[in-house]
Design a protein around this motif. Structure first.
Motif, short mmCIF file in Angstrom:
data_model
loop_
_atom_site.label_atom_id
_atom_site.label_comp_id
_atom_site.label_asym_id
_atom_site.label_seq_id
_atom_site.Cartn_x
_atom_site.Cartn_y
_atom_site.Cartn_z
N ALA A 472 21.20 52.19 37.78
CA ALA A 472 20.83 52.12 38.85
C ALA A 472 19.57 53.11 38.46
N GLU A 473 19.50 54.47 38.45
CA GLU A 473 17.49 54.79 38.40
C GLU A 473 16.67 53.64 37.94
N HIS A 474 16.81 53.12 36.77
CA HIS A 474 16.39 52.57 36.89
C HIS A 474 15.52 50.97 37.29
N ALA A 475 16.51 50.98 38.60
CA ALA A 475 15.78 49.96 39.19
C ALA A 475 15.59 50.21 40.57
N ARG A 476 14.60 49.07 40.99
CA ARG A 476 13.86 50.04 42.33
C ARG A 476 13.48 48.54 43.19
N PHE A 477 14.46 48.39 44.50
CA PHE A 477 15.09 47.58 45.38
C PHE A 477 13.34 47.66 46.13
N LEU A 478 12.30 47.01 46.13
CA LEU A 478 11.04 47.16 46.74
C LEU A 478 11.05 46.23 48.10
N ASP A 479 12.06 45.77 48.13
CA ASP A 479 12.79 44.69 49.94
C ASP A 479 10.77 44.65 51.02
N MET A 480 10.33 43.96 50.12
CA MET A 480 9.04 43.05 50.52
C MET A 480 8.99 42.89 52.09
N PRO A 481 8.48 42.93 52.58
CA PRO A 481 8.02 43.08 54.68
C PRO A 481 8.82 40.96 54.54
N PHE A 482 7.57 40.56 53.79
CA PHE A 482 7.38 39.48 53.53
C PHE A 482 8.50 38.24 53.76
N TYR A 483 9.17 38.84 52.60
CA TYR A 483 10.76 37.60 52.71
C TYR A 483 11.41 38.47 53.69
N LYS A 484 11.50 39.12 54.58
CA LYS A 484 12.61 39.38 55.72
C LYS A 484 12.31 38.91 56.72
N THR A 485 12.48 37.24 56.48
CA THR A 485 12.16 36.53 57.85
C THR A 485 13.88 36.44 57.95
N GLY A 486 14.66 36.74 57.01
CA GLY A 486 15.93 35.31 57.49
C GLY A 486 16.38 34.36 56.82
N THR A 487 14.92 33.51 56.12
CA THR A 487 14.73 32.14 56.40
C THR A 487 14.42 32.21 55.17
N VAL A 488 14.04 30.68 54.87
CA VAL A 488 13.64 30.78 53.70
C VAL A 488 12.25 30.54 53.38
N ARG A 489 11.63 30.20 54.76
CA ARG A 489 10.58 29.90 55.01
C ARG A 489 9.94 31.45 55.30
N LYS A 490 9.15 31.93 54.23
CA LYS A 490 8.25 32.94 54.61
C LYS A 490 7.13 33.61 55.45
N ASP A 491 7.38 35.11 56.09
CA ASP A 491 5.55 35.25 56.71
C ASP A 491 4.49 35.52 55.17
N PRO A 492 2.97 35.23 55.10
CA PRO A 492 2.38 35.23 54.47
C PRO A 492 2.33 36.80 54.20
N ILE A 493 1.85 37.15 52.97
CA ILE A 493 1.68 37.95 51.72
C ILE A 493 0.48 39.12 52.91
N GLY A 494 1.25 40.72 53.27
CA GLY A 494 0.43 41.31 54.30
C GLY A 494 -0.01 42.21 53.23
N GLU A 495 -0.14 42.99 53.98
CA GLU A 495 -1.15 44.85 53.54
C GLU A 495 -0.32 45.73 53.54
N ALA A 496 0.93 45.42 53.76
CA ALA A 496 2.44 46.48 53.98
C ALA A 496 2.53 45.46 52.37
N ASP A 497 3.37 44.69 52.03
CA ASP A 497 3.22 44.50 50.88
C ASP A 497 2.56 44.70 50.07
N ILE A 498 1.08 44.42 49.77
CA ILE A 498 0.36 45.28 48.68
C ILE A 498 0.78 46.76 48.37
N ARG A 499 0.13 46.69 49.98
CA ARG A 499 0.54 49.02 49.74
C ARG A 499 1.50 49.29 49.27
#
Length: 642
Positions: A472-499
Motif C-alpha cells: 500500500a505504501e507504493h500506491a498513490r490515490f490522486l483522486d483527480m477532481p475532473f472525475y468526481k462528478t458522480g456520473t460517467v460524463r466528466k468535467d474538463p481537465i482543469g488547473e487542479a488536475d494538472i497541479r
C-alpha cells in the motif's frame, strides 16, 4: 539491447496529404489529434456565423451530442468569451433525443446541450430546438412532423455536425435507414444501446427508442461535417468512406451530398487505405519507418517470415517502388528483422534501481495493461510508485457496497464495533440501503456511497500490486477532481488536475514514467488523464534541464494494443508471468465477471483481453520469424508525449 535514454518513439510523423484518396468516395480531412479537429470545426462554424451576421441573416445549425463534439463546443464557448463570437443570430436543431426521457434527466440531450454549450453562450432560448422525449406516445408523430416544419420555417439547415456510431448510424438513424427518412421515432440498435450503457449505468437502463432527425432531412443541409475520433471508429469510418452507399451503413449516404466532409483524427482514419497501406494508392517516400510498415504488412499478408520474403513477393503485391528504392531487398529485410529483434527487451536488460511512476487512469489499468512490466520493474529493484489517477467509483455496482456492509454487520463484534459506534454504523447502513431501494437508474449516488465505492476500488488496487511484490505504501490515490462528478460524463481537465500530477513529478523526480496511450476507452477517462499528464510534463520540462527529463513509456492493452510497427519495446512473458498478471487482474473483484463499463465492442472480460492481446503480440512476432514467446507486452517510448 538495453533500454536507455536514447530511445525515441518510432511512430512516424505523416504530413497531411490529399494524395491517395482515389478509394475515398467523400472528401476526408485528417488531423493529428482531436483538439486540432475540434478547433477547425469550431472555426468553420464561427466563420459561417460571422458571414451571416454581416449579411443580416440567421444561420441554422444541426447539432449532435456525445463525446466527440464536446471539444467543438468548448472551443465555441472560448471564442464567445475571449473573441466576442455572437450567437444571437444562431438557430439550432438537435439531431435526436432518447424516448422516453425527461429533459432534466442526467442522460437527456436537453441537459447535455445546456451544460456543454447553451448555458455558456448568448443564443436566444427561443432559437433552440431539441426533440422532446417527454411527450405521450400518441403525440410523437405530430411532434416529429412539427419538428420538420420548424426546420423549413427557419429556412432549412445551413450546417449539420454529425458523429458516427459503431453501427454506422448518424443521429439515431440505425442500419436499415435510407435517404428518404425524416424525423421519426426509431428503435435503437443493440450496438447503439451497448455503446450508451455506460451513461445509463447498465444496458438494461438504456431506452429502447429515440426520436431522430432523418437522413433525408440531414442530406438537405447546405453543408455537412461528420466528426470521428479514436481507433474504435476506424473500421466503420473506412466502410462509410470507401464502400458504396449502403443502408447497413447509414453514414455512407453522405457520399451523395455535394458538400459533405469527414473530419477525422489520425486514429479514426487509421483503416483508410491511404493511412494503413498508402503504397497501394500513391507514391510514398520509402524511409525506414515506411519500409518497415510495408515489410511487416507483406510478411503477414503472405504468411511468410520476414527473412523468407523474396523480390517476387514485393513485385506481386504492389511494392515495386520499394524494391527499386533499395539496392538489395534481402539486405533490407534483414535490417528490418534486426530492428524488430533489437526491440525485444528481456527482464535482465531492463533498467534497475531507478525511480518510476506508473500512472493508471483507473484503479486497474496498471495490471491490465502492463502487469508484466510492473512485475519486472519490481523484480529489478526499481523504486516504483503506482499513481491511480481517478477513484473509479462510478464503475462499482451497488451490490458490492451492500456486500461489504453486510460483512461489517456480520463481523462487528470481531472488529470491535460496539455501543454508539455500532449504532452510528447501523444508522449509516440503513441510510445507504434506503437510498438504494429508491434509487433511479443512473441517479448520482450519495457522497458517502461514492466514497465507499472509491474505497472498494482502492482496496482492490492494493491487492493487485501486492501480487507483484508492492505494498500500500507504493500506491498513490490522486483522486483527480475532473472525475468526481458522480456520473460517467466528466468535467474538463482543469488547473487542479494538472497541479496534482505536477506535484507528484516534482516529489519523485522519476527517471521513467508509464502512461496509458490507450485512448479509445468508451468514456474518455484515459484521454483526459493523458492530457493532464501531458500538460504537467510540459511544465516539468520547463523547470528542469533536458538531462533530467523522464523517459515516457506509453502502454496499451485494455482497449487495443500497439501494432508491431509502432512499438519501441516488446517485453517477453512466460506462462508463469502471464498467470501472475492475470492473478493481479483478478484482485479487482468489482470489475470481474461483469464490469460496469466493459465497452460495447468487446464482450471479453478484461483479463481475457489482456491474455489474448499479449498472446497475440507474441504470435505476431513469431509469424514474422522473430523469437517465439508465450506472450509479450508492447510499449512506445518518447521524452515528449505526442
Amino acid at each position: 539491447m538495453s533500454v536507455d535514454a536514447t530511445m525515441q518513439s518510432s511512430i512516424p510523423a505523416v504530413s497531411p496529404t490529399t494524395e491517395g484518396t482515389q478509394r475515398e468516395r467523400v472528401p476526408v480531412r485528417i488531423f493529428d489529434n482531436p483538439a486540432q479537429l475540434a478547433r477547425e470545426v469550431a472555426r468553420r462554424i464561427a466563420e459561417l456565423i460571422r458571414e451571416r451576421q454581416a449579411e443580416g441573416r440567421t444561420v441554422v445549425l444541426g447539432l449532435p451530442t456525445g463525446s466527440t463534439p464536446i471539444g467543438v463546443y468548448q472551443e465555441l464557448i472560448r471564442m464567445h468569451r475571449e473573441e466576442g463570437l455572437d450567437f444571437s443570430n444562431v438557430i439550432t436543431f438537435n439531431l435526436d433525443e432518447y424516448y422516453p426521457m425527461q429533459p432534466d434527466s442526467l442522460q437527456s440531450y436537453h441537459r447535455f446541450m445546456r451544460e456543454n454549450l447553451f448555458d455558456h453562450i448568448n443564443i436566444p432560448p427561443e432559437n433552440i430546438h431539441i426533440p422532446r422525449g417527454d411527450i405521450p406516445p400518441e403525440e410523437v408523430e405530430a411532434h416529429c412532423q412539427a419538428y420538420e416544419e420548424e426546420i423549413r420555417k427557419a429556412g432549412g439547415l445551413d450546417l449539420v455536425l454529425l458523429g458516427i456510431g459503431r453501427s454506422g448510424h448518424i443521429g439515431f438513424n440505425e442500419p436499415g435507414s435510407g435517404p428518404e427518412t425524416r424525423t421519426r421515432l426509431v428503435v435503437l440498435d443493440e450496438i447503439t444501446r451497448k455503446d450508451a450503457a455506460s451513461d445509463f449505468f447498465g444496458e438494461e437502463n438504456v431506452p429502447r427508442h429515440a426520436i431522430t432527425m432523418g437522413i433525408g432531412t440531414i442530406l438537405e443541409a447546405l453543408e455537412i461535417i461528420l466528426m470521428a475520433t479514436g481507433e474504435h471508429k476506424a473500421p466503420i469510418v473506412r466502410r462509410a468512406v470507401e464502400e458504396p452507399p449502403d443502408r447497413q451503413v447509414p453514414a455512407s449516404f453522405l457520399q451523395t451530398h455535394p458538400n459533405a466532409t469527414f473530419y477525422l483524427d489520425r486514429a479514426a482514419a487509421s483503416e483508410l487505405t491511404r493511412e494503413k497501406t498508402p503504397w497501394l494508392v500513391r507514391e510514398v517516400v520509402w524511409d525506414k519507418p515506411m519500409a518497415k510498415r510495408a515489410i511487416i504488412w507483406l510478411s503477414e499478408k503472405l504468411g511468410k517470415a520476414i527473412l523468407k520474403l523474396e523480390a517476387a513477393d514485393f513485385y506481386r503485391n504492389h511494392l515495386h517502388s520499394l524494391v527499386h528504392a533499395y539496392p538489395d531487398v534481402d539486405a533490407l529485410c534483414l535490417e528490418i528483422f534486426e530492428d524488430l529483434r533489437q526491440r525485444i527487451v528481456y527482464s535482465h536488460q531492463l533498467f534497475k534501481h531507478q525511480r518510476v511512476i506508473v500512472f493508471s487512469p483507473h484503479p486497474d489499468d496498471d495490471v491490465i495493461s502492463m502487469g508484466g512490466m510492473l512485475d519486472k520493474l519490481v523484480a529489478n529493484q526499481n523504486e516504483v510508485i503506482v499513481a491511480y489517477m481517478t477513484n473509479g467509483s462510478v464503475a462499482v455496482f451497488d451490490a458490492d457496497v451492500r456486500r461489504y456492509l453486510r460483512f461489517v454487520e456480520l463481523s462487528h463484534d470481531i472488529l470491535g464495533l460496539e455501543g454508539e459506534a455500532l449504532e452510528r454504523f447501523r444508522a449509516r447502513q440503513q441510510e445507504i440501503l434506503d437510498f438504494f431501494a429508491r434509487k433511479k437508474p443512473g441517479e448520482v449516488d450519495l457522497e458517502v456511497i461514492q466514497k465507499l465505492k472509491a474505497h472498494i476500488r482502492y482496496a482492490e488496487a492494493v491487492a493487485g500490486i501486492e501480487v507483484v511484490g508492492l505494498t500500500a505504501e507504493h500506491a498513490r490515490f490522486l483522486d483527480m477532481p475532473f472525475y468526481k462528478t458522480g456520473t460517467v460524463r466528466k468535467d474538463p481537465i482543469g488547473e487542479a488536475d494538472i497541479r496534482i500530477v505536477l506535484d507528484l513529478l516534482e516529489e519523485i523526480h522519476p527517471h521513467h514514467i508509464f502512461v496509458a496511450g490507450d485512448l479509445s476507452d468508451p468514456h474518455g477517462t484515459h484521454r483526459m488523464c493523458y492530457t493532464a499528464i501531458q500538460q504537467a510534463l510540459q511544465r516539468y520540462h520547463r523547470a528542469h534541464p533536458r538531462e533530467e527529463w523522464p523517459l515516457v513509456w506509453l502502454y496499451r492493452g485494455a482497449w487495443q494494443e500497439w501494432e508491431v510497427h509502432q512499438a519501441d519495446v516488446f517485453l517477453p512473458m512466460s506462462k508463469a508471468d502471464l498467470d501472475r498478471k492475470i492473478e493481479a487482474i483478478f484482485k479487482h473483484e468489482s470489475q470481474k465477471d461483469r464490469a460496469m463499463f466493459p465497452g460495447a465492442y468487446d464482450d471479453r472480460e478484461f483479463w481475457q483481453r489482456a491474455r489474448d492481446r499479449n498472446r497475440g503480440t507474441a504470435e505476431t512476432l513469431n509469424r514474422l520469424g522473430l523469437p517465439e514467446f508465450y506472450a509479450a507486452e508492447a510499449f512506445v517510448t518518447c521524452y515528449e508525449m505526442p
